[in-house]
Design an enzyme around this catalytic site. Structure first.
Site, mmCIF file in Angstrom:
data_model
loop_
_atom_site.group_PDB
_atom_site.id
_atom_site.type_symbol
_atom_site.label_atom_id
_atom_site.label_comp_id
_atom_site.label_asym_id
_atom_site.label_seq_id
_atom_site.Cartn_x
_atom_site.Cartn_y
_atom_site.Cartn_z
ATOM 1 N N ASN A 32 41.728 33.180 45.889
ATOM 2 C CA ASN A 32 42.233 31.815 45.740
ATOM 3 C C ASN A 32 43.345 31.614 46.775
ATOM 4 O OD1 ASN A 32 43.352 29.394 44.946
ATOM 5 N ND2 ASN A 32 44.166 30.160 43.000
ATOM 6 N N LYS A 34 44.877 28.974 47.464
ATOM 7 C CA LYS A 34 45.822 27.908 47.078
ATOM 8 C C LYS A 34 46.029 26.963 48.283
ATOM 9 C CE LYS A 34 47.663 31.087 43.734
ATOM 10 N NZ LYS A 34 48.710 31.400 42.789
ATOM 11 N N HIS A 114 43.342 26.276 36.111
ATOM 12 C CA HIS A 114 44.341 27.205 36.664
ATOM 13 C C HIS A 114 45.727 26.787 36.168
ATOM 14 C CE1 HIS A 114 46.930 29.276 39.498
ATOM 15 N NE2 HIS A 114 45.909 30.076 39.760
ATOM 16 N N GLU A 116 48.450 26.538 37.579
ATOM 17 C CA GLU A 116 49.175 25.624 38.475
ATOM 18 C C GLU A 116 48.673 24.189 38.318
ATOM 19 O OE1 GLU A 116 48.689 27.873 42.115
ATOM 20 O OE2 GLU A 116 50.012 29.427 41.308
ATOM 21 N N GLU A 183 44.328 35.061 33.294
ATOM 22 C CA GLU A 183 45.474 35.072 34.197
ATOM 23 C C GLU A 183 46.760 34.823 33.414
ATOM 24 O OE1 GLU A 183 44.431 34.267 38.528
ATOM 25 O OE2 GLU A 183 44.735 32.322 37.603
ATOM 26 N N GLY A 189 51.870 35.291 40.897
ATOM 27 C CA GLY A 189 52.834 35.142 41.992
ATOM 28 C C GLY A 189 54.173 35.832 41.756
ATOM 29 N N SER A 228 48.973 38.547 40.438
ATOM 30 C CA SER A 228 49.588 39.585 41.282
ATOM 31 C C SER A 228 48.673 40.784 41.537
ATOM 32 C CB SER A 228 50.919 40.047 40.677
ATOM 33 O OG SER A 228 51.834 38.978 40.659
HETATM 34 P P1 PGA Z 1 48.546 35.756 42.650
HETATM 35 O O1 PGA Z 1 47.754 34.438 42.189
HETATM 36 O O2 PGA Z 1 47.510 36.821 42.920
HETATM 37 O O3 PGA Z 1 49.293 35.344 43.883
HETATM 38 O O4 PGA Z 1 49.444 36.131 41.515
HETATM 39 C C1 PGA Z 1 46.658 34.517 41.324
HETATM 40 C C2 PGA Z 1 46.156 33.142 40.995
HETATM 41 O O5 PGA Z 1 46.975 32.218 40.915
HETATM 42 O O6 PGA Z 1 44.953 32.929 40.816
#
Ligand code: PGA
Length: 267
Positions: A32, A34, A114, A116, A183, A189, A228
């Site tokens: 992803n 983003k 997600h 976010e 997740e 993150g 992460s």
């Molecule tokens: P990250 O993001 O690996 O940077 O923690 C995962 C995600 O948001 O799908």
């Protein structure tokens, strides 16, 4: 469109794959990006494709910013995924992308729910509408669920993720194809990851909830872990039996890390 048809076959065979001996489901890695991109997308895709071609047991997908979808879907071995879709198929929604438009750009998958997007206002009800929109357009949704730090403090991880699965997947769709990404919101993150035992408990809670909504596909549903993920955490978490792969954010911008994670999954 030839590439898109091949991608459809790959997704369909993953969703419909009978359980292999030992209960293993097809393994999957989703990057992803983003609102980011690697500096040289062509070189990145070349590196991933050439490794993926030699690891046929794994499906690899990239969810890029929508402007780069066509470039991803033009690649031979890599599936293209949207990062989100609008709940409507078309209309006056400036700045949004619909599921049919993602499909036309070559996507076969789409992330939905997600954290976010939930932070920007997506409720379970909106997530449900987006899933319906994805299915109507012929996309396979990757439904994201995960607990907050407050849920962890209250000891409610399993019940929280099960509740999200039940609230987001509509009743009366026993055959709907879906991939679930577990997740934890606090792990995204942050550089922090749950232990393999904690991931196993949450993934088991998700798998126990699935038959109440998608009875026909529950056992063979792919469940990914995200939050992460790095090559090192992938090695630690790949032993969790209910986890079939990873949804990777930050580390997915680096082709070397993605290849290492593919190899960890394939081991
Ligand atoms: P990250 O993001 O690996 O940077 O923690 C995962 C995600 O948001 O799908």
């Amino acid at each position: 469109m030839v590439g898109a048809r091949r991608a459809d076959r790959q997704v369909a065979s993953m969703i419909a794959a009978p359980l292999r001996v030992g209960g293993l489901r097809r393994r999957m890695l989703v990057g992803n990006w983003k609102m980011n991109r690697p500096p040289d997308v062509s070189e990145y895709l070349q590196r991933l494709s050439s490794r993926a071609a030699r690891l046929p047991s794994i499906s690899v997908a990239i969810a890029p910013p929508a402007t780069l979808l066509a470039q991803i879907s033009g690649s031979d071995e890599i599936l293209a995924a949207g990062q989100d879709c609008h709940k409507s198929a078309s209309g006056p929604f400036t700045g949004s992308v619909s599921a049919p438009l993602l499909r036309q750009a070559g996507a076969s998958l789409v992330l939905i729910g997600h954290s976010e997007r939930r932070a920007e206002g997506d409720t379970d009800q909106i997530v449900r509408s987006k899933l319906e929109s994805a299915w109507a357009a012929g996309l396979t949704p990757i439904l994201c669920v995960g607990e907050t730090r407050a849920d962890v403090a209250r000891g409610m991880v399993g019940s929280r993720v099960a509740e999200q699965v039940l609230a987001c997947l509509p009743v009366g769709r026993p055959l709907a194809p879906v991939i679930v990404a577990y997740e934890p919101v606090w792990a995204i993150g942050t550089g922090r990851t749950p232990t393999p035992d904690e991931v196993a408990a949450a993934a088991a809670a998700i798998r126990r909830a699935l038959p109440q909504r998608i009875s026909a596909n529950a056992e063979r549903t792919t469940i990914l872990y995200g939050g992460s993920v790095t090559p090192a955490s992938a090695l630690a978490l790949r032993e969790v039996s209910d986890i079939d792969g990873f949804l990777v954010g930050n580390a997915s911008l680096c082709a070397t890390d993605m290849v290492s994670i593919m190899e960890a999954i394939a081991l």
